[in-house]
Design an enzyme around this catalytic site. Sequence first.
Site, PDB file in Angstrom:
ATOM      1  CB  SER A 151      -0.886   0.013   1.246  1.00 34.17           C
ATOM      2  OG  SER A 151      -1.482   1.290   1.436  1.00 34.17           O
ATOM      3  CE1 TYR A 167      -3.918  -2.243   5.031  1.00 36.54           C
ATOM      4  CE2 TYR A 167      -3.408   0.056   4.554  1.00 36.54           C
ATOM      5  CZ  TYR A 167      -3.700  -1.224   4.121  1.00 36.54           C
ATOM      6  OH  TYR A 167      -3.754  -1.487   2.770  1.00 36.54           O
TER       7      TYR A 167
END
Length: 245
Positions: A135, A148
């Site tokens: 990501s 995350y």
Amino acid sequence: MERRFEGKTFMVTGAGTGFGAALALRAAQEGAAKVIVHYRSSSAGAERTAERVRDAGAEALVVQGDITSWADIQRMAAWAFEDGGGVDVLINNVGDMASGQASWTEVTEEAMLMVHEFGQRMVQRGGGAIVNVGSTVIVRGSPRAPQYAAGKYGLIGVTKSYAKALAPTVRVNTFAPGFMETEALLARPEWQAERRDVVLSATPAGKIPRPEDMTGAALFLASEDAHHITGSYMIADGGYSMLGA
């Protein structure tokens, strides 16, 4: 469409829905002989993906497993290499948008364990490529979901470490996409409210892609065109992660 993967066997984790499903289909469309569709809980979704893979001309196998369980990972790896004939490309499509996580303590080791178990078998088999799906939080961080971000930063460490450990037989890289309009993202209330407009306005490319629009770039890292790329990461976010003055 190019056929970069003639005769190859792919395994895509989390392929019942979203980006994983799109990656599995794209592998088949680009000539893969077999695609192993992994799922944890979305059995119906995995079967739908498998049918689309078959319609694209590849053999499809479906395997269930919890990738937070090392025992399950070891079981799937043994099955894939002993009964399934081996895996040439692992697309390690792990993690989500952290919408259900509440604490950094929920970060798991699944990415490392998948690379470890599949990577060592690829070495024994004589070759392979692993693409970890990361990501752009590795550039920007995430004040909304720091747990995350921590997990995805950790994925870079896994990628670099195993790229060295498995070299020169197996290449390991990370593909780091920005926002993609998956079903899960489209269903999020904040996305339906104002978040989409905010992200779009901050994206120089002027669009937010669908998962299928990003598969070609992700699979580049698994192709022979990327034969000299390992231990690296590639960001594909339409410029969203660029920092202004």
